[in-house]
Design a protein around this motif. Structure first.
Motif: not given
Length: 103
Positions: A5, A7, A12, A31, A35, A38, A40, A43
């Motif tokens: 992972e 950023k 991300v 996972r 993300a 939080r 994000d 993707v």
């Protein structure tokens, strides 16, 4: 299977190495969900190192896509191998997920 992972900018990136089967799909989903939770919303799933995606893996991609879009974001697939791209094509997932072939 390994998941990395990173950023970069407003996105991300998740890189998958190995086969995306049931166990790995669960870990990847957790996972990606973390993300998204939080904040994000962009993707990128890099599948260059992934040699196989099972039905569980396809479900994980579809679920993460739905969550990202419901939050105003998106999920893109990057550099899938030919056999993985074929699976995305057969299942029509390539019609709803943007696929980038260039790095």
């Amino acid at each position: 299977m390994k998941i990395r992972e990173k950023k970069k900018g407003g996105s991300v990136f998740f890189s998958v190495e190995g086969e995306l089967t049931h166990e790995g799909a669960q870990a990847l989903y957790e996972r990606m969900l973390n993300a998204l939770n939080r904040g994000d919303t962009s993707v990128v799933l890099d599948l260059e190192g992934c040699g196989f995606v099972s039905s569980s893996g396809l479900g994980t991609i579809a679920a993460a896509l739905m969550i990202a879009r419901s939050r105003g974001g998106d999920l893109k697939i990057r550099r899938p191998r030919l056999n993985v791209r074929s699976t995305l094509n057969i299942t029509k997932l390539d019609e709803i997920v943007e696929i980038e072939d260039d790095s």
